[in-house]
Design a protein around this motif. Structure first.
Motif, PDB file in Angstrom:
ATOM      1  N   VAL A 179       1.143  -1.357  -0.032  1.00  0.00           N
ATOM      2  CA  VAL A 179      -0.065  -0.026  -0.227  1.00  0.00           C
ATOM      3  C   VAL A 179       0.527   1.228  -0.153  1.00  0.00           C
ATOM      4  N   ALA A 180       1.858   1.462   0.837  1.00  0.00           N
ATOM      5  CA  ALA A 180       2.711   2.399   1.344  1.00  0.00           C
ATOM      6  C   ALA A 180       3.594   2.503  -0.323  1.00  0.00           C
ATOM      7  N   CYS A 181       3.811   1.757  -1.315  1.00  0.00           N
ATOM      8  CA  CYS A 181       4.803   2.196  -2.240  1.00  0.00           C
ATOM      9  C   CYS A 181       3.619   2.350  -3.290  1.00  0.00           C
ATOM     10  N   HIS A 182       3.017   3.194  -3.112  1.00  0.00           N
ATOM     11  CA  HIS A 182       1.823   4.137  -4.012  1.00  0.00           C
ATOM     12  C   HIS A 182       2.720   4.259  -5.494  1.00  0.00           C
ATOM     13  N   PRO A 183       2.011   4.219  -6.657  1.00  0.00           N
ATOM     14  CA  PRO A 183       3.039   4.697  -7.819  1.00  0.00           C
ATOM     15  C   PRO A 183       2.696   6.201  -8.020  1.00  0.00           C
ATOM     16  N   SER A 184       2.379   6.422  -7.423  1.00  0.00           N
ATOM     17  CA  SER A 184       2.223   8.131  -7.035  1.00  0.00           C
ATOM     18  C   SER A 184       2.926   9.179  -6.866  1.00  0.00           C
ATOM     19  N   LEU A 185       3.961   7.805  -5.796  1.00  0.00           N
ATOM     20  CA  LEU A 185       5.430   8.677  -5.097  1.00  0.00           C
ATOM     21  C   LEU A 185       6.163   8.211  -5.586  1.00  0.00           C
ATOM     22  N   SER A 186       7.498   9.160  -5.548  1.00  0.00           N
ATOM     23  CA  SER A 186       8.876   8.780  -6.240  1.00  0.00           C
ATOM     24  C   SER A 186       9.079   7.100  -5.647  1.00  0.00           C
ATOM     25  N   LEU A 187      10.740   6.812  -5.989  1.00  0.00           N
ATOM     26  CA  LEU A 187      10.605   5.939  -5.540  1.00  0.00           C
ATOM     27  C   LEU A 187      11.037   5.986  -4.259  1.00  0.00           C
ATOM     28  N   GLU A 188      12.162   6.687  -4.351  1.00  0.00           N
ATOM     29  CA  GLU A 188      12.556   7.427  -2.572  1.00  0.00           C
ATOM     30  C   GLU A 188      11.949   7.183  -1.487  1.00  0.00           C
ATOM     31  N   SER A 189      10.876   8.507  -2.149  1.00  0.00           N
ATOM     32  CA  SER A 189       9.547   8.759  -1.359  1.00  0.00           C
ATOM     33  C   SER A 189       9.191   7.663  -0.645  1.00  0.00           C
ATOM     34  N   GLN A 190       8.321   6.418  -1.630  1.00  0.00           N
ATOM     35  CA  GLN A 190       8.652   5.264  -1.339  1.00  0.00           C
ATOM     36  C   GLN A 190       9.451   4.481  -0.541  1.00  0.00           C
ATOM     37  N   LEU A 191      10.194   4.279  -0.323  1.00  0.00           N
ATOM     38  CA  LEU A 191      11.421   3.965   0.203  1.00  0.00           C
ATOM     39  C   LEU A 191      11.086   4.891   1.878  1.00  0.00           C
ATOM     40  N   ALA A 192      11.087   5.982   2.177  1.00  0.00           N
ATOM     41  CA  ALA A 192      11.173   6.775   3.648  1.00  0.00           C
ATOM     42  C   ALA A 192       9.989   6.487   3.980  1.00  0.00           C
ATOM     43  N   LEU A 193       9.015   6.689   3.145  1.00  0.00           N
ATOM     44  CA  LEU A 193       7.661   7.198   3.909  1.00  0.00           C
ATOM     45  C   LEU A 193       7.533   5.199   4.145  1.00  0.00           C
ATOM     46  N   THR A 194       7.897   4.262   3.511  1.00  0.00           N
ATOM     47  CA  THR A 194       7.859   2.368   4.113  1.00  0.00           C
ATOM     48  C   THR A 194       8.583   2.256   5.333  1.00  0.00           C
ATOM     49  N   LEU A 195      10.187   2.933   5.251  1.00  0.00           N
ATOM     50  CA  LEU A 195      10.682   2.580   6.676  1.00  0.00           C
ATOM     51  C   LEU A 195      10.358   3.776   7.769  1.00  0.00           C
ATOM     52  N   ARG A 196       9.882   4.764   7.359  1.00  0.00           N
ATOM     53  CA  ARG A 196       9.766   5.141   8.568  1.00  0.00           C
ATOM     54  C   ARG A 196       8.534   4.604   9.461  1.00  0.00           C
ATOM     55  N   THR A 197       7.253   4.735   8.675  1.00  0.00           N
ATOM     56  CA  THR A 197       6.030   4.168   9.010  1.00  0.00           C
ATOM     57  C   THR A 197       5.956   3.189   9.279  1.00  0.00           C
ATOM     58  N   LEU A 198       6.469   1.511   8.041  1.00  0.00           N
ATOM     59  CA  LEU A 198       6.176   0.602   8.408  1.00  0.00           C
ATOM     60  C   LEU A 198       7.331  -0.210   9.624  1.00  0.00           C
ATOM     61  N   CYS A 199       8.292   0.171   9.403  1.00  0.00           N
ATOM     62  CA  CYS A 199      10.070  -0.422   9.387  1.00  0.00           C
ATOM     63  C   CYS A 199      10.402   0.618  10.747  1.00  0.00           C
ATOM     64  N   GLY A 200       9.654   1.461  11.054  1.00  0.00           N
ATOM     65  CA  GLY A 200      10.023   1.708  12.558  1.00  0.00           C
ATOM     66  C   GLY A 200      11.096   2.864  12.172  1.00  0.00           C
ATOM     67  N   PHE A 201      12.212   2.774  11.932  1.00  0.00           N
ATOM     68  CA  PHE A 201      13.496   3.632  11.349  1.00  0.00           C
ATOM     69  C   PHE A 201      12.726   4.997  11.536  1.00  0.00           C
ATOM     70  N   GLU A 202      14.479   5.907  12.477  1.00  0.00           N
ATOM     71  CA  GLU A 202      14.218   7.228  12.490  1.00  0.00           C
ATOM     72  C   GLU A 202      14.479   8.005  11.209  1.00  0.00           C
ATOM     73  N   VAL A 203      14.283   9.172  10.847  1.00  0.00           N
ATOM     74  CA  VAL A 203      15.096   9.485   9.915  1.00  0.00           C
ATOM     75  C   VAL A 203      16.869   9.543   9.816  1.00  0.00           C
ATOM     76  N   VAL A 204      16.918   9.792  11.087  1.00  0.00           N
ATOM     77  CA  VAL A 204      18.745   9.330  10.441  1.00  0.00           C
ATOM     78  C   VAL A 204      18.967   8.093   9.740  1.00  0.00           C
ATOM     79  N   GLU A 205      18.298   7.297  10.273  1.00  0.00           N
ATOM     80  CA  GLU A 205      18.804   5.957   9.907  1.00  0.00           C
ATOM     81  C   GLU A 205      18.353   5.441   7.770  1.00  0.00           C
ATOM     82  N   ILE A 206      17.056   6.499   7.951  1.00  0.00           N
ATOM     83  CA  ILE A 206      16.712   6.435   6.624  1.00  0.00           C
ATOM     84  C   ILE A 206      17.311   7.146   5.399  1.00  0.00           C
ATOM     85  N   ALA A 207      18.101   8.457   6.529  1.00  0.00           N
ATOM     86  CA  ALA A 207      19.076   9.289   5.511  1.00  0.00           C
ATOM     87  C   ALA A 207      20.029   9.209   4.805  1.00  0.00           C
TER      88      ALA A 207
END
Length: 369
Positions: free
Chosen positions: A73-101
């Protein structure tokens, strides 16, 4: 789902987290009761479940695993690939922003803005929790999320421990669910599984008894888990049935070269450089080019490796990437330029994020002295 049903009609409660926790706890108790009753019936009839069996998820309708479903669901085609990855890692995987960065080599402030825009885009698109009929369009993004999830477990960007095995295990578990379903059982998924299994086989040797990182040259290879290596090589063979070679195929090939070398001195660096050449052609990311330069340094000598490394010194995305300085320091040390190597190690020491990395670099500095 209970919140969506209840809050829509009754309004959002005063303490939403407490409401969610209470409902989740009650549901968990209900599930456990149901499992206990099922176990009693199964024991009575002799129909005991196989604890090693993996049930195939029903991806077209109801996904057996909620986390995997939400990734699609989070890997929605309306988002860029990097946005899909960032949103999924932050929202579902619980990564901190510094980890995603760190995983995406992105600026923290820019990543924060990207996450805000991604959430706004999904709100405006009125995205629902329903899965599309064709999951193939989103599978590439989901595989990349699992790759990054595993990578963070293999080499953590924060915390006291350099390895977070629970993330590696979770990535492998979710990947197994994808491979169990015909829609998502692709050669790329097999190749990613091969890479994960071979890398996981080395985890026991990546740190010593004191929690210090050990390089490939220093690792006790008798601690590498041969059954996992063999399973990884089998998965790599299974990935060779398609007509497309992905990044995962090439990275798994590199991992296999390391796994099959009984000693560090036996490593087929020439073959590894060939894999990196193909990998750069597919994805010329600065990290891949950095790793290629390190391999060239072993295949053709540190002077050649340093010349391959120098163009990356001006790469903006590696400006604060401590491993670039560490690689440069290692090449200089092998050339005998101790003074320059020391300066490079000190520079790297100021950039790395974890205490384990800092201890490793301090040890390198001490060895130079």
């Amino acid at each position: 789902m209970a919140a969506l049903e209840s809050w829509t009609t009754r309004g959002v409660p005063d303490n939403p987290p407490a409401w969610l926790m209470t409902v989740a706890r009650n549901r968990a108790f209900d599930v456990r009761k149901g499992e206990r009753r099922h176990g009693e019936v199964a024991a009575a009839t002799g129909d005991l479940p196989d604890p090693h069996a993996v049930s195939a998820p029903r991806l077209r309708g109801e996904v057996a695993d909620d986390e995997l479903r939400m990734m699609f669901v989070a890997c929605h085609p309306s988002l860029s690939l990097e946005s899909q990855l960032a949103l999924t890692l932050r929202t579902l995987c619980g990564f901190e922003v510094v980890e995603i960065a760190g995983a995406l080599l992105s600026d923290i402030a820019a990543l924060d803005k990207r996450l805000v825009r991604a959430r706004q885009t999904l709100r405006e698109a009125a995205v629902t929790f329903e899965l599309p009929g064709d999951l193939g369009l989103r599978l590439e993004s989901v595989l990349r999320v699992l790759y990054l999830l595993f990578s963070e477990g293999y080499s953590a960007h924060r915390g006291e421990h350099p390895i977070r095995e629970e993330l590696c295990r979770e990535a492998l578990r979710l990947l197994a669910l994808l491979l169990a379903d015909p829609q998502t059982c692709t050669t790329e998924a097999h190749a990613l599984r091969a890479l994960m299994l071979i890398q996981t086989s080395r985890l026991p040797a990546r740190v010593d008894a004191d929690g210090n990182l050990r390089t490939l040259a220093e690792q006790d290879r008798t601690r590498w888990q041969r059954p996992l290596i063999e399973a990884g090589l089998s998965a790599l063979a299974a990935s060779a049935t398609g007509g497309r070679i992905s990044e995962y195929h090439l990275e798994a090939g590199i991992a296999a070269c390391h796994a099959m070398a009984r000693r560090f001195e036996d490593t087929d660096w020439r073959r590894i450089v060939g894999y990196y050449d193909a990998l750069v052609a597919v994805n010329p990311s600065p990290v891949i080019r950095l790793n290629r330069a390190i391999a060239v340094g072993y295949a053709d000598g540190p002077e050649r490796g340093l010349s391959e490394l120098q163009p990356l010194e001006h790469e903006p995305r590696l400006e604060r990437y401590g491993l670039l300085g560490a690689a440069r320091a290692d090449l200089l040390a092998r050339m005998g330029d101790t003074r320059s190597a020391r300066d490079a190690y000190l520079r790297a020491l100021s950039l790395v994020d974890t205490e384990a990395e800092r201890r490793h670099l301090r040890r390198r500095l001490a060895e130079l002295a």
